[in-house]
Design a protein around this motif. Sequence first.
Motif, PDB file in Angstrom:
ATOM      1  N   UNK A   1      28.169  30.421  37.750  1.00  0.00           N
ATOM      2  CA  UNK A   1      29.093  29.625  36.808  1.00  0.00           C
ATOM      3  C   UNK A   1      29.095  28.224  36.484  1.00  0.00           C
ATOM      4  N   UNK A   2      29.600  27.673  35.360  1.00  0.00           N
ATOM      5  CA  UNK A   2      29.307  26.091  34.947  1.00  0.00           C
ATOM      6  C   UNK A   2      29.945  25.335  35.924  1.00  0.00           C
ATOM      7  N   UNK A   3      29.236  24.383  36.344  1.00  0.00           N
ATOM      8  CA  UNK A   3      29.606  23.211  37.436  1.00  0.00           C
ATOM      9  C   UNK A   3      31.069  22.977  37.347  1.00  0.00           C
ATOM     10  N   UNK A   4      31.708  23.241  38.395  1.00  0.00           N
ATOM     11  CA  UNK A   4      33.127  22.945  38.504  1.00  0.00           C
ATOM     12  C   UNK A   4      33.981  24.122  38.350  1.00  0.00           C
ATOM     13  N   UNK A   5      33.379  25.179  37.984  1.00  0.00           N
ATOM     14  CA  UNK A   5      34.190  26.467  37.795  1.00  0.00           C
ATOM     15  C   UNK A   5      33.769  27.577  39.000  1.00  0.00           C
ATOM     16  N   UNK A   6      34.755  28.549  38.733  1.00  0.00           N
ATOM     17  CA  UNK A   6      34.318  29.790  39.641  1.00  0.00           C
ATOM     18  C   UNK A   6      34.403  30.990  39.019  1.00  0.00           C
ATOM     19  N   UNK A   7      33.415  31.927  39.279  1.00  0.00           N
ATOM     20  CA  UNK A   7      33.240  33.049  38.515  1.00  0.00           C
ATOM     21  C   UNK A   7      33.723  34.202  39.471  1.00  0.00           C
ATOM     22  N   UNK A   8      34.719  35.119  39.019  1.00  0.00           N
ATOM     23  CA  UNK A   8      35.116  36.223  39.825  1.00  0.00           C
ATOM     24  C   UNK A   8      34.962  37.507  39.270  1.00  0.00           C
ATOM     25  N   UNK A   9      34.191  38.301  40.035  1.00  0.00           N
ATOM     26  CA  UNK A   9      33.947  39.628  39.072  1.00  0.00           C
ATOM     27  C   UNK A   9      34.860  40.774  40.041  1.00  0.00           C
ATOM     28  N   UNK A  10      35.603  41.683  39.341  1.00  0.00           N
ATOM     29  CA  UNK A  10      36.355  42.666  39.748  1.00  0.00           C
ATOM     30  C   UNK A  10      36.468  43.839  39.086  1.00  0.00           C
ATOM     31  N   UNK A  11      35.766  44.984  39.859  1.00  0.00           N
ATOM     32  CA  UNK A  11      35.488  46.134  39.522  1.00  0.00           C
ATOM     33  C   UNK A  11      36.499  47.135  39.734  1.00  0.00           C
ATOM     34  N   UNK A  12      36.870  48.303  38.790  1.00  0.00           N
ATOM     35  CA  UNK A  12      37.758  49.226  38.875  1.00  0.00           C
ATOM     36  C   UNK A  12      37.059  50.326  38.231  1.00  0.00           C
ATOM     37  N   UNK A  13      37.622  51.526  39.073  1.00  0.00           N
ATOM     38  CA  UNK A  13      37.149  52.895  38.730  1.00  0.00           C
ATOM     39  C   UNK A  13      37.520  53.220  37.239  1.00  0.00           C
ATOM     40  N   UNK A  14      36.519  53.889  36.526  1.00  0.00           N
ATOM     41  CA  UNK A  14      37.018  54.402  35.440  1.00  0.00           C
ATOM     42  C   UNK A  14      36.955  53.194  34.233  1.00  0.00           C
ATOM     43  N   UNK A  15      37.420  53.433  32.910  1.00  0.00           N
ATOM     44  CA  UNK A  15      37.112  52.882  31.846  1.00  0.00           C
ATOM     45  C   UNK A  15      38.265  51.890  31.978  1.00  0.00           C
ATOM     46  N   UNK A  16      38.233  50.747  30.762  1.00  0.00           N
ATOM     47  CA  UNK A  16      39.284  49.816  30.561  1.00  0.00           C
ATOM     48  C   UNK A  16      40.603  50.357  30.203  1.00  0.00           C
ATOM     49  N   UNK A  17      41.551  50.687  30.742  1.00  0.00           N
ATOM     50  CA  UNK A  17      42.814  51.191  30.203  1.00  0.00           C
ATOM     51  C   UNK A  17      43.585  49.994  29.583  1.00  0.00           C
TER      52      UNK A  17
END
Length: 414
Positions: free
Chosen positions: A314-330
């Motif tokens: 992530x850029x300095x001073x920020x946080x990157x959060x990755x969250x996975x769900x099953x299936x497509x993007x409803x």
Amino acid sequence: MGGRRGRGIEDVVVVGAGAAGLACARDLCARGLRVRVREAGDRVGGRLRTDRVEGCVVDAGFQVFNTAYPQVRGRLPLRELRLRPFTRGFLLCDGDRRTRFADPTKAPRQALSGLVSGLGGPRDIAALAALTGFAALGPAGRVRDVPDVSTRQALSRYGFRDPFVERFFRPFLSGVFLEDGLATSGRFFHLVWRSMARGTLCLPAAGIGAVPDLLASALPPGTVALESPVAQLTDEGIVDGDGRVVPARAVVVATDAHTAARLLPGLAVPPHRTVTTYYHLASRSPLGEPTLVTDVRRRFANSVVLSEVHPGYAPRGYALVATSVLGGDGDGQEKAVRAALAECYGTDTAGWELITTRTVPAALPAMEPPLPLSRRTRVTAGRYVCGDHRATGSLQGALASGARAAREVAADLL
């Protein structure tokens, strides 16, 4: 297929520069064969792809790298990947309550917190220790000696009570199998648990795309041709995207299963699992450690603050959060996920910026029992197929399938 090679004729054309194709090409080159890898995309890796999005390192869906895979240890100089580890164990979220759980054979004090919190009883903790110890120390071949059943049935045989399976294994394994019914092969579960017990879950500092880049770097210069699609196979070799015939003594199709079936009509296509990953950028980290978070209520499969694994994500001073769900993007799904994350992380997520959403339609093959751990790659004379859909849905499976294809091709050509 033996005999002398013709002038201008490749020994082998490998279609696809994913992990399986790169492993196959490397092994064939090591045997002295003339190999050409043709990749339709603009880079190697297939699903092992990393992009830069708004200053963030974003993989094509949340990925982990396991150091225990035999193919990984045998092929990759791990130091060059600059691996960053996750915390051993994970946090289990139940509403606003989080329970830390760790391998009882390595962190017994943390594992006992599961007893205190009511997550599991003494029988479950003992069964987990026995399972993990056997997985870590027992012979890998033992898994082939017993009839294959579903993971749910296998866990029952190991002695776990249903409440523990529902609250511990089901949410955690949903992010591994990309299905939450525990219908996946018990054989595959055992191999996954073994690899977790014996290895370390990591991410390369530059993203998962560093793995295929490193595999490709071991090939002779000029072996891989990018943006070079293959339209069809012929008796002579292949037809490229411009309609030109490229002769080859053998062709290895190392693509996804659907593309392989198009090039090799009649090839069976297994059902696949789909996963969607939301990447949020936050002004501060909601969790000050590189630990996987799972959800008892299964509103998401897993979540992790990637910038805690490596700040460069992530850029300095920020946080990157990755969250996975099953299936497509409803419709409305990201909003529901954001609400679940606010509860699980105990923070306001309203200001988080969604920088990208990545859906992988065929992220993993469905691996229901009985599951063959490896399949022959030779389809017809001079035509072969490899990939994780021909073995197990993992980097280990893809590399092992590519290695098997190389052995079978070499046996026919040399």
